[in-house]
Motif scaffolding. Structure first.
Motif, short mmCIF file in Angstrom:
data_model
loop_
_atom_site.label_atom_id
_atom_site.label_comp_id
_atom_site.label_asym_id
_atom_site.label_seq_id
_atom_site.Cartn_x
_atom_site.Cartn_y
_atom_site.Cartn_z
N ALA A 1 0.32 12.75 -16.45
CA ALA A 1 1.36 11.73 -17.31
C ALA A 1 2.66 12.37 -17.96
N GLN A 2 2.31 13.75 -18.37
CA GLN A 2 3.36 14.37 -18.90
C GLN A 2 4.04 14.80 -17.73
N ARG A 3 3.76 14.99 -16.46
CA ARG A 3 4.59 15.62 -15.29
C ARG A 3 5.32 14.50 -14.63
N LEU A 4 4.80 13.31 -14.70
CA LEU A 4 5.46 12.15 -13.86
C LEU A 4 6.85 11.65 -14.13
N GLU A 5 7.06 12.15 -15.57
CA GLU A 5 8.39 11.48 -15.76
C GLU A 5 8.87 10.26 -15.81
N GLN B 1 0.87 -1.34 -0.01
CA GLN B 1 0.03 0.00 0.17
C GLN B 1 0.76 1.30 0.06
N SER B 2 1.75 1.44 0.83
CA SER B 2 2.45 2.61 1.33
C SER B 2 3.45 2.74 0.21
N VAL B 3 3.79 4.33 -0.19
CA VAL B 3 4.93 4.38 -0.77
C VAL B 3 6.33 4.00 -0.46
N ASP B 4 6.43 4.11 0.90
CA ASP B 4 7.71 3.64 1.38
C ASP B 4 8.04 2.18 1.06
N ASP B 5 6.86 1.48 1.59
CA ASP B 5 7.16 -0.01 1.22
C ASP B 5 7.33 -0.38 -0.29
N LEU B 6 6.60 0.39 -1.29
CA LEU B 6 6.73 0.14 -2.63
C LEU B 6 8.21 0.33 -3.00
N ALA B 7 8.97 1.43 -2.48
CA ALA B 7 10.38 1.95 -2.76
C ALA B 7 11.52 0.78 -2.20
N GLU C 1 -2.74 2.62 -7.07
CA GLU C 1 -3.35 3.25 -6.01
C GLU C 1 -2.52 4.48 -5.38
N SER C 2 -1.36 4.32 -5.60
CA SER C 2 -0.37 5.24 -5.03
C SER C 2 -0.45 6.51 -5.91
N ILE C 3 -0.96 6.24 -7.16
CA ILE C 3 -1.23 7.52 -7.95
C ILE C 3 -2.51 7.97 -8.15
N ARG C 4 -3.39 7.12 -8.22
CA ARG C 4 -4.87 7.57 -8.35
C ARG C 4 -5.72 7.78 -7.15
N ARG C 5 -5.10 7.32 -5.84
CA ARG C 5 -5.89 7.67 -4.56
C ARG C 5 -4.90 8.42 -3.69
N SER C 6 -4.04 9.26 -4.12
CA SER C 6 -2.98 9.80 -3.41
C SER C 6 -3.22 11.42 -3.53
N ASP C 7 -2.95 12.20 -2.44
CA ASP C 7 -2.75 13.71 -2.43
C ASP C 7 -1.61 13.96 -3.14
N ARG D 1 4.85 11.81 -5.33
CA ARG D 1 5.82 11.21 -4.28
C ARG D 1 6.40 9.86 -4.66
N VAL D 2 5.59 9.17 -5.32
CA VAL D 2 6.09 7.80 -6.18
C VAL D 2 7.39 8.06 -6.82
N VAL D 3 7.49 9.10 -7.53
CA VAL D 3 8.71 9.30 -8.17
C VAL D 3 9.78 10.02 -7.50
N GLN D 4 9.36 10.75 -6.42
CA GLN D 4 10.49 11.26 -5.64
C GLN D 4 10.97 10.37 -4.64
N ALA D 5 10.31 9.47 -4.43
CA ALA D 5 10.85 8.16 -3.55
C ALA D 5 11.51 7.10 -4.23
N GLU D 6 11.54 7.29 -5.64
CA GLU D 6 11.76 6.12 -6.49
C GLU D 6 11.37 5.00 -6.10
N ALA D 7 9.85 5.07 -6.06
CA ALA D 7 9.20 3.86 -5.64
C ALA D 7 8.65 2.93 -6.51
N ALA D 8 8.55 3.26 -7.94
CA ALA D 8 7.92 2.66 -9.17
C ALA D 8 8.89 3.06 -10.46
#
Ligand SMILES: O=C(O)CCC(=O)C1=CC=C[C@@H](O)[C@@H]1C(=O)O
Ligand SMILES: [Mg+2]
Length: 320
Positions: free
Chosen positions: A216-220, A159-165, A179-185, A189-196
């Motif tokens: 999509a364009q901003r996610l990189e 579930q969590s971004v930290d666990d994904l990373a 879910e870390s994209i579509r249900r997140s504020d 953070r996924v990209v910053q944490a290098e989680a995916a």
């Protein structure tokens, strides 16, 4: 739904029609107004502004979606779809790791026999595992997918971004965030944490095609467009998004029409030889065929009795 999927057995929603064409708003029943209002925004955008967004491709390669069903049924669903890529649901309440393994193996064997080196198998755990379970399960399921050279990726193992990373650092299989994209504020953070390694994006939960395109364009990182178990109208919006993305390196999860027991158009959006056609999607969004009078009174009564009118009102309040 033809088969129970991620605990969902029934889809309910509303369709909006305006000068732009059709839009769909069918948030999952457990979603509160703050989340559901994005689905209304998506439908309103399609119905008012329309989805005439410039495309860079006319055909969208798609994956067949495999619910938690027995291995033989899973293999036959994969083969008959003509898709080269399959997404297998795993870690469901009703499945064990052993049964997930059997299903993944059976699908991988069937697709490899059918499509050779072009066959791919990915899994989606919907965040059901903790870190250690995820590493163990991904390792075993990767082996089970040996016939296709291992898993293409594992979607939302935890579930969590930290666990994904953390999991991403332990396994060789690429990790996708859903879910870390579509249900997140904060989807960034996924990209910053290098989680995916990649992001799954869905039109309605992200507020519509235009908002999803901007994200999509901003996610990189590469993106996969996937459905939200929509009717042909919502799926068509997904096709418009997928057709407009500059890069589309993975097959999209938009061939879920066959999971629904009924649809809202006479000629539902279905893949042929593993691709969905943009022309068909545009025709559905602009279709005149569907009108209020076609919705049977039973369905309308049910919508009223189930509290949906109040639900839509609260979505509108959240939009304002
Ligand atoms: O991606 C696909 O192949 C189909 C869509 C799909 O799997 C989903 C749609 C909507 C909600 C879900 O739980 C599920 C997902 O998690 O990706
Ligand atoms: Mg998912």
């Amino acid at each position: 739904m033809v088969t129970r999927f991620r605990g969902v057995t029934r889809r309910r929603g509303i369709l909006l029609h305006g000068q732009g064409g059709w839009g769909e708003c069918a948030p999952f029943e457990e979603y509160g107004p703050d989340e559901a209002c994005l689905w209304l925004r998506s439908a309103a955008d399609a119905a008012t502004s329309g989805l005439n967004i410039p495309a860079v491709r006319a055909e969208i390669p798609v994956n067949v979606t495999i619910p938690v069903i027995d291995p033989e049924a899973a293999a036959s669903r994969a083969s008959s779809s003509r898709c080269r890529t399959a997404k297998v649901k795993v870690a469901d309440q009703n499945s064990s790791l052993e049964s997930d393994e059997a299903r993944v193996r059976s699908v991988a064997d069937a697709l490899a026999a059918e499509h050779g080196d072009a066959a791919r198998v990915r899994i989606d755990a919907n965040g059901a595992w903790d870190r250690d379970q995820a590493v163990a399960a991904i390792t075993r399921l990767n082996q089970a997918a040996g016939a296709v050279g291992g898993l293409e990726y594992a979607e939302q193992p935890c579930q969590s971004v930290d666990d994904l990373a953390w999991v991403r650092r332990q396994v060789d299989v690429p990790i996708a965030a859903d879910e870390s994209i579509r249900r997140s504020d904060d989807p960034f953070r996924v990209v910053q944490a290098e989680a995916a390694d990649l992001a799954v994006i869905k039109v309605a939960p992200l507020g519509g095609v235009r908002m999803a395109l901007e994200l999509a364009q901003r996610l990189e990182i590469p993106v996969v467009v996937s459905s939200a178990l929509d009717t042909s109208i919502g799926l068509s919006a997904g096709v418009v998004l997928a057709a407009s993305l500059p890069d589309l390196p993975y097959a999209c999860g938009l061939d879920t029409g066959t999971l629904l027991g009924a649809d809202v158009v006479d000629e539902p959006l279905r893949s042929s030889q593993g691709v969905l056609a943009l022309d068909s999607a545009r025709a559905i969004l602009q279709s005149d065929a569907l009108r209020e009078s076609d919705v049977d009174s039973e369905a309308r009564k049910e919508l009223r009795d189930s509290g949906w009118i109040e639900r839509v009102e609260s979505m509108i309040e959240n939009l304002a």
